[in-house]
Design a protein around this motif. Structure first.
Motif, PDB file in Angstrom:
ATOM      1  N   ASP A  14       0.842  -1.193   0.000  1.00 47.80           N
ATOM      2  CA  ASP A  14       0.000   0.000   0.000  1.00 47.80           C
ATOM      3  C   ASP A  14       0.880   1.247   0.000  1.00 47.80           C
ATOM      4  N   VAL A  15       0.589   2.186  -0.895  1.00 46.75           N
ATOM      5  CA  VAL A  15       1.384   3.409  -1.020  1.00 46.75           C
ATOM      6  C   VAL A  15       0.445   4.606  -1.019  1.00 46.75           C
ATOM      7  N   LYS A  16       0.597   5.483  -0.048  1.00 47.43           N
ATOM      8  CA  LYS A  16      -0.181   6.718  -0.029  1.00 47.43           C
ATOM      9  C   LYS A  16       0.476   7.733  -0.959  1.00 47.43           C
ATOM     10  N   GLY A  17      -0.329   8.358  -1.802  1.00 44.79           N
ATOM     11  CA  GLY A  17       0.223   9.316  -2.752  1.00 44.79           C
ATOM     12  C   GLY A  17       1.228   8.680  -3.683  1.00 44.79           C
ATOM     13  N   PRO A  18       0.853   7.613  -4.390  1.00 38.32           N
ATOM     14  CA  PRO A  18       1.813   6.914  -5.249  1.00 38.32           C
ATOM     15  C   PRO A  18       2.249   7.767  -6.433  1.00 38.32           C
ATOM     16  N   LEU A  19       3.325   7.335  -7.092  1.00 40.01           N
ATOM     17  CA  LEU A  19       3.747   7.988  -8.322  1.00 40.01           C
ATOM     18  C   LEU A  19       2.694   7.733  -9.399  1.00 40.01           C
ATOM     19  N   ALA A  20       2.778   8.474 -10.486  1.00 39.28           N
ATOM     20  CA  ALA A  20       1.762   8.376 -11.537  1.00 39.28           C
ATOM     21  C   ALA A  20       1.690   6.981 -12.141  1.00 39.28           C
ATOM     22  N   ARG A  21       2.806   6.268 -12.107  1.00 41.70           N
ATOM     23  CA  ARG A  21       2.872   4.919 -12.666  1.00 41.70           C
ATOM     24  C   ARG A  21       4.080   4.223 -12.076  1.00 41.70           C
ATOM     25  N   PRO A  22       4.126   2.888 -12.107  1.00 44.00           N
ATOM     26  CA  PRO A  22       5.336   2.194 -11.663  1.00 44.00           C
ATOM     27  C   PRO A  22       6.433   2.315 -12.716  1.00 44.00           C
ATOM     28  N   TYR A  23       7.666   2.465 -12.270  1.00 42.89           N
ATOM     29  CA  TYR A  23       8.783   2.653 -13.195  1.00 42.89           C
ATOM     30  C   TYR A  23       9.753   1.481 -13.198  1.00 42.89           C
ATOM     31  N   CYS A  24      10.112   0.990 -12.037  1.00 42.00           N
ATOM     32  CA  CYS A  24      11.131  -0.054 -11.985  1.00 42.00           C
ATOM     33  C   CYS A  24      10.633  -1.311 -12.693  1.00 42.00           C
ATOM     34  N   GLY A  25      11.325  -1.708 -13.752  1.00 43.31           N
ATOM     35  CA  GLY A  25      10.914  -2.881 -14.506  1.00 43.31           C
ATOM     36  C   GLY A  25       9.541  -2.747 -15.105  1.00 43.31           C
ATOM     37  N   ASP A  26       9.097  -1.494 -15.314  1.00 44.99           N
ATOM     38  CA  ASP A  26       7.758  -1.225 -15.846  1.00 44.99           C
ATOM     39  C   ASP A  26       6.679  -1.874 -14.981  1.00 44.99           C
ATOM     40  N   GLY A  27       6.975  -1.959 -13.676  1.00 44.75           N
ATOM     41  CA  GLY A  27       6.000  -2.502 -12.739  1.00 44.75           C
ATOM     42  C   GLY A  27       6.091  -3.995 -12.517  1.00 44.75           C
ATOM     43  N   GLN A  28       6.968  -4.673 -13.237  1.00 45.84           N
ATOM     44  CA  GLN A  28       7.116  -6.123 -13.099  1.00 45.84           C
ATOM     45  C   GLN A  28       8.246  -6.432 -12.120  1.00 45.84           C
ATOM     46  N   LEU A  29       7.938  -7.184 -11.077  1.00 41.28           N
ATOM     47  CA  LEU A  29       8.913  -7.451 -10.025  1.00 41.28           C
ATOM     48  C   LEU A  29      10.173  -8.114 -10.567  1.00 41.28           C
ATOM     49  N   SER A  30      10.029  -9.111 -11.426  1.00 42.68           N
ATOM     50  CA  SER A  30      11.206  -9.821 -11.933  1.00 42.68           C
ATOM     51  C   SER A  30      12.087  -8.901 -12.772  1.00 42.68           C
ATOM     52  N   ALA A  31      11.466  -8.053 -13.599  1.00 42.78           N
ATOM     53  CA  ALA A  31      12.242  -7.123 -14.419  1.00 42.78           C
ATOM     54  C   ALA A  31      12.901  -6.057 -13.551  1.00 42.78           C
ATOM     55  N   CYS A  32      12.196  -5.619 -12.521  1.00 41.54           N
ATOM     56  CA  CYS A  32      12.763  -4.637 -11.590  1.00 41.54           C
ATOM     57  C   CYS A  32      13.971  -5.237 -10.879  1.00 41.54           C
ATOM     58  N   ARG A  33      13.822  -6.475 -10.434  1.00 43.15           N
ATOM     59  CA  ARG A  33      14.926  -7.164  -9.759  1.00 43.15           C
ATOM     60  C   ARG A  33      16.141  -7.260 -10.674  1.00 43.15           C
TER      61      ARG A  33
END
Length: 501
Positions: free
Chosen positions: A415-434
């Motif tokens: 849960d994130v209060k005031g999140p960014l406009a979109r996920p950036y790391c790995g385009d929101g994919q956990l494996s790609a972010c990792r």
């Protein structure tokens, strides 16, 4: 300068600054104390002033005439020349320089550009410009024991200070807070973070350029309180629901380093001066990234087993450092060697690389570079590119820690209060972010100490402790040895009053 002033209507001891030594700015009176931190509300606006030529021809970008309420008027040219000669106290060779700036009714000219094909001058207008001395009244009141008798009278005194500060008060019975500042009343559709047209509809309410006056927000609209459970401030955001100038305030701020520790003391009860001082001293040697952002980074990279032995070792080192408190602290007094030195070096090398790996592809090169120009990615103690430069002590005030924190928690599904406009790391994919984070970590691990800490006139390349160390500027023949890094403020006092008048 530390000073004590006693006389009719004045009784104070504390810090004052060059040129304003007639009163104590931060200190204590007979049975009360006060202090301040720089606050972040915006009292300065940027205007795009349309340039013109007095003969009616097309103006050049370097024109010194501009349009003001329909008329083409000249800018004021301000000049000053400073010169110096060597003395017994300062052997600097003789020299001089000339300062020149142009001034409009909308403030001082800082840049020139074109808007819609028309040349403009960008000007900066500050509400306190030409009113800098007005705040002396507030300081006079703070120094007067006949005026300040409780938290409410302290707030009344602070209302007369036009500078943007968070003011704090304590006596044996009460504590208090007041945010000072000459806050101009803006038009409803003006965003103070962006330039606006130098036209009447966008001016401050009741703006009069003759003396640079305008309508300002009344004291009742300033953040303030009395007898809150506790107060901490480290140049963080003013208060809930109040905006701040610039970028960077968010879920992670160096104020957290104080807030977490003081909150724990208050919950435990029986807060003592020594315990409070210990909390402050511990916060002063703690790496904000390690304490508040590294846990999320480790969650992402540990979301699957790490097969690369070099990366596995680096992650273990970071985990050990984080478990030990994420401090940049000597192994013993005078050792000039940090505990968990390798982890500290890895963090320093990794941070700018991981920010780029996390955000650059999603933002695009142009926007990423523009945002980085407005808010430095990092302000580690050894970073020479931060607002305070190298060897200044002050660290972790400006950086992308909140952006990284919120983005990673989004990717982790938290849960994130005031999140960014979109996920950036790995385009929101956990494996790609990792994968992106581990790739950047691999690069960071490969950097030598000499690459991470390249050295300067005061430190050899690779000297981690020296790269962080605070170096005082010499005053005449007076010098001071380097001291270990501490993230400390301008002036500190530990005060407790047993009684009140």
């Amino acid at each position: 300068m530390l000073q004590e002033i006693q006389g009719p209507g004045i009784s104070a001891r504390g810090a004052s600054f060059a040129g304003v030594g007639m009163y104590v700015q931060l200190g204590r009176g007979q049975d009360y104390a006060w202090s301040a931190t720089t606050s972040a509300q915006d009292i300065t606006d940027t205007y795009a002033v349309e340039l013109c030529s007095p003969d009616g021809s097309a103006p050049a970008k370097d024109s010194t005439y501009y349009r003001y309420r329909g008329a083409c008027v000249p800018m004021d040219k301000l000049e000053r020349r400073n010169a110096w000669k060597p003395t017994l106290a300062d052997s600097t060779a003789a020299g001089s320089y000339r300062m020149q700036v142009y001034r409009t009714k909308y403030g001082l000219v800082t840049h020139r550009a074109t808007v819609g094909g028309k040349p403009v001058a960008y000007t900066v207008l500050r509400s306190t410009y030409r009113h800098e001395a007005d705040s002396i009244i507030g300081f006079q009141m703070l120094n007067d024991p006949g005026y300040v008798t409780d938290a409410a009278s302290f707030q009344s005194a602070a209302q007369h200070i036009n500078y943007t500060f968070n003011w704090f008060y304590a006596d044996s019975r009460q504590t208090g807070y007041y945010n000072s500042g000459l806050n101009p009343v803006r038009a409803a559709d003006v965003d103070p973070s962006l330039p606006v047209k130098a036209e009447t509809p966008y001016e401050w309410r009741d703006f009069d350029p003759k003396d640079n006056t305008a309508a300002t927000t009344p004291p009742s609209e300033h953040p303030q309180s009395i007898d809150q459970d506790y107060y901490i401030s480290w140049n963080n955001k003013l208060a809930k629901d109040y905006s701040a100038a610039g970028f960077g305030n968010g879920s992670v701020h160096r104020g957290n380093l104080l807030d977490d520790r003081v909150r724990a003391l208050v919950r435990k009860g029986g807060v003592t001066r020594s315990a409070l001082t210990r909390a402050m001293a511990e916060a002063a040697v703690t790496d904000l990234r390690g304490e508040d952002v590294l846990p999320e980074l480790l969650k992402v990279v540990r979301s699957k087993p790490i097969d690369d032995p070099q990366l596995a070792t680096a992650v273990q080192q970071l985990e050990s450092w984080q478990s030990a408190g994420s401090q940049r602290h000597e192994t013993s007094a005078g050792s000039h060697t940090y505990g968990h030195a390798d982890a500290v070096r890895i963090m320093d090398a990794w941070w700018p690389l991981l920010v780029e790996a996390e955000f650059k592809s999603g933002l695009g090169d142009g926007l990423y570079d523009a945002l980085r120009a407005n808010l430095t990615v990092d302000e580690a103690p050894s970073a020479g590119h931060g607002p305070t430069g190298s060897h200044a002590g002050s660290s972790f005030q400006y950086g992308w820690w909140s952006y990284v924190d919120k983005d990673l928690r989004t990717v982790l599904g938290e849960d994130v209060k005031g999140p960014l406009a979109r996920p950036y790391c790995g385009d929101g994919q956990l494996s790609a972010c990792r994968d992106a984070l581990l790739t950047s970590l691999k690069t960071a691990v490969g950097k030598t100490a000499a690459q991470v800490y390249p050295g300067d006139d005061n430190c050899s390349a690779g000297d981690q402790w020296c790269a962080d160390a605070i170096i005082h500027r010499p005053v005449g023949g007076l010098t001071h040895d380097k001291i270990s890094w501490q993230n400390r403020p301008t002036f500190q006092q530990v005060v407790e009053f047993p009684a009140h008048r």
